[in-house]
Design a protein around this motif. Structure first.
Motif, mmCIF file in Angstrom:
data_model
loop_
_atom_site.group_PDB
_atom_site.id
_atom_site.type_symbol
_atom_site.label_atom_id
_atom_site.label_comp_id
_atom_site.label_asym_id
_atom_site.label_seq_id
_atom_site.Cartn_x
_atom_site.Cartn_y
_atom_site.Cartn_z
ATOM 1 N N LEU A 1 0.758 -1.283 0.040
ATOM 2 C CA LEU A 1 -0.194 0.019 -0.110
ATOM 3 C C LEU A 1 0.791 1.174 0.127
ATOM 4 C CD1 LEU A 1 -2.183 -0.983 3.108
ATOM 5 C CD2 LEU A 1 -2.843 -1.591 0.831
ATOM 6 N N THR A 2 0.218 2.471 -0.243
ATOM 7 C CA THR A 2 1.219 3.474 -0.113
ATOM 8 C C THR A 2 1.299 3.793 1.564
ATOM 9 O OG1 THR A 2 -0.733 4.981 0.267
ATOM 10 C CG2 THR A 2 0.197 4.814 -2.051
ATOM 11 N N HIS A 3 2.157 4.708 1.947
ATOM 12 C CA HIS A 3 2.165 4.690 3.444
ATOM 13 C C HIS A 3 1.126 5.243 4.115
ATOM 14 C CE1 HIS A 3 4.215 5.449 7.066
ATOM 15 N NE2 HIS A 3 4.210 6.640 7.058
ATOM 16 N N ASP A 4 0.535 6.206 3.183
ATOM 17 C CA ASP A 4 -0.614 6.892 3.660
ATOM 18 C C ASP A 4 -1.732 5.954 3.716
ATOM 19 O OD1 ASP A 4 0.217 9.648 3.926
ATOM 20 O OD2 ASP A 4 -0.349 10.245 1.919
ATOM 21 N N GLN A 5 -1.933 5.001 2.805
ATOM 22 C CA GLN A 5 -3.037 3.849 2.786
ATOM 23 C C GLN A 5 -2.487 3.157 4.092
ATOM 24 O OE1 GLN A 5 -2.349 2.348 -1.115
ATOM 25 N NE2 GLN A 5 -4.356 3.309 -1.674
ATOM 26 N N LEU A 6 -1.339 2.883 4.552
ATOM 27 C CA LEU A 6 -1.031 1.970 5.495
ATOM 28 C C LEU A 6 -1.517 2.380 6.978
ATOM 29 C CD1 LEU A 6 1.641 -0.444 5.975
ATOM 30 C CD2 LEU A 6 1.634 1.063 7.722
ATOM 31 N N LYS A 7 -1.012 4.154 6.947
ATOM 32 C CA LYS A 7 -1.548 4.813 8.158
ATOM 33 C C LYS A 7 -3.116 4.526 8.364
ATOM 34 C CE LYS A 7 0.553 8.223 7.250
ATOM 35 N NZ LYS A 7 1.089 9.800 7.463
ATOM 36 N N GLU A 8 -3.759 4.809 7.202
ATOM 37 C CA GLU A 8 -5.312 4.702 7.352
ATOM 38 C C GLU A 8 -5.690 3.290 7.815
ATOM 39 O OE1 GLU A 8 -9.174 6.040 7.529
ATOM 40 O OE2 GLU A 8 -7.469 7.330 7.226
ATOM 41 N N ARG A 9 -5.166 2.206 7.113
ATOM 42 C CA ARG A 9 -5.537 1.057 7.470
ATOM 43 C C ARG A 9 -5.186 0.590 9.099
ATOM 44 N NH1 ARG A 9 -6.826 -2.999 3.582
ATOM 45 N NH2 ARG A 9 -7.175 -4.878 4.722
ATOM 46 N N SER A 10 -4.419 0.991 9.450
ATOM 47 C CA SER A 10 -3.978 0.750 10.854
ATOM 48 C C SER A 10 -4.905 1.055 11.729
ATOM 49 C CB SER A 10 -2.549 1.428 11.094
ATOM 50 O OG SER A 10 -2.688 2.886 11.349
ATOM 51 N N ARG A 11 -5.802 2.059 11.590
ATOM 52 C CA ARG A 11 -6.895 2.110 12.348
ATOM 53 C C ARG A 11 -7.872 1.027 12.518
ATOM 54 N NH1 ARG A 11 -7.833 7.712 12.634
ATOM 55 N NH2 ARG A 11 -6.828 9.090 11.338
ATOM 56 N N THR B 1 7.686 0.102 18.399
ATOM 57 C CA THR B 1 9.275 -0.355 18.570
ATOM 58 C C THR B 1 9.862 0.907 18.648
ATOM 59 O OG1 THR B 1 9.843 -0.557 16.340
ATOM 60 C CG2 THR B 1 8.745 -2.398 17.303
ATOM 61 N N GLY B 2 11.057 0.631 18.984
ATOM 62 C CA GLY B 2 12.104 2.038 19.028
ATOM 63 C C GLY B 2 12.814 2.225 17.602
ATOM 64 N N GLU B 3 12.356 1.353 16.564
ATOM 65 C CA GLU B 3 12.851 1.369 15.213
ATOM 66 C C GLU B 3 12.844 2.896 14.566
ATOM 67 O OE1 GLU B 3 14.729 0.310 12.138
ATOM 68 O OE2 GLU B 3 14.095 -1.240 13.529
ATOM 69 N N ALA B 4 13.993 3.423 14.203
ATOM 70 C CA ALA B 4 14.026 4.919 13.759
ATOM 71 C C ALA B 4 14.505 4.842 12.267
ATOM 72 C CB ALA B 4 15.032 5.651 14.562
ATOM 73 N N THR B 5 13.968 3.799 11.522
ATOM 74 C CA THR B 5 14.546 3.980 10.086
ATOM 75 C C THR B 5 13.174 4.053 9.228
ATOM 76 O OG1 THR B 5 14.305 1.423 9.780
ATOM 77 C CG2 THR B 5 16.473 2.490 10.498
ATOM 78 N N PRO B 6 13.172 4.357 8.109
ATOM 79 C CA PRO B 6 11.827 4.895 7.400
ATOM 80 C C PRO B 6 11.062 3.654 7.043
ATOM 81 C CG PRO B 6 13.861 5.762 6.334
ATOM 82 C CD PRO B 6 14.340 4.989 7.175
ATOM 83 N N TYR B 7 9.923 4.030 7.257
ATOM 84 C CA TYR B 7 8.670 3.052 6.622
ATOM 85 C C TYR B 7 8.736 1.517 7.319
ATOM 86 C CZ TYR B 7 8.328 6.745 3.553
ATOM 87 O OH TYR B 7 8.056 8.141 2.720
ATOM 88 N N ALA B 8 9.411 1.345 8.452
ATOM 89 C CA ALA B 8 9.495 0.157 9.092
ATOM 90 C C ALA B 8 8.340 -0.134 9.943
ATOM 91 C CB ALA B 8 10.702 0.118 10.000
ATOM 92 N N ASN B 9 7.034 -0.372 9.258
ATOM 93 C CA ASN B 9 5.802 -0.681 9.901
ATOM 94 C C ASN B 9 5.285 -1.651 9.012
ATOM 95 O OD1 ASN B 9 5.672 1.853 11.395
ATOM 96 N ND2 ASN B 9 5.753 2.829 9.227
ATOM 97 N N ILE B 10 4.292 -2.551 9.601
ATOM 98 C CA ILE B 10 3.664 -3.746 9.065
ATOM 99 C C ILE B 10 2.488 -3.771 9.620
ATOM 100 C CG2 ILE B 10 4.897 -5.575 10.273
ATOM 101 C CD1 ILE B 10 5.389 -7.068 7.714
#
Length: 129
Positions: free
Chosen positions: A94-104, A112-121
């Motif tokens: 998905l796009t990052h924006d779609q992933l953020k919306e889907r996380s709802r 986590t403490g991860e601080a690298t880009p787009y490390a979300n699933i």
């Protein structure tokens, strides 16, 4: 006391309540947490615990039928992307924006403490039979 698997009581409780197609999100330290979605915050310093450490441990104790990632991770975070592609389940992008919306829709977000880009699933629950 549990002998095996996830011993974090909050994560273990959520996993025990998950049914087929329910979803949970594992997030880096920057992903916004939607209002109303519980957050289990494991972070204790920048970078710790790492995203992949938590993801791989969770998948030892959880039946996933598919995962969702942001397509931007391929170029912006190839190391984490490479680790995700080693998973033994289908990956939807998905796009990052779609992933953020889907996380709802997630039952919980594990931060986590991860601080690298787009490390979300987003991990979707399968069934064990």
């Amino acid at each position: 006391m549990k002998k095996h698997g996830i011993i974090n009581r909050d994560i273990a409780a959520v996993l025990a309540k998950m049914g087929h197609t329910d979803q949970l999100t594992i997030a880096d330290c920057g992903l916004p947490i939607p209002e109303g979605v519980p957050c289990i915050d494991l972070s204790y310093t920048i970078g710790k615990p790492e995203f992949t450490e938590i993801l791989l441990e969770l998948l030892k104790d959880f039946q996933a039928e598919k995962v969702y990632i942001a397509s931007e991770i391929k170029e912006e975070n190839p190391t984490v992307y490479s680790e995700i592609t080693q998973l033994e389940c289908p990956i939807d992008e998905l796009t990052h924006d779609q992933l953020k919306e889907r996380s709802r829709q997630s039952k919980v977000i594990i931060r986590t403490g991860e601080a690298t880009p787009y490390a979300n699933i987003i991990v979707q629950s399968g069934v064990i039979f």
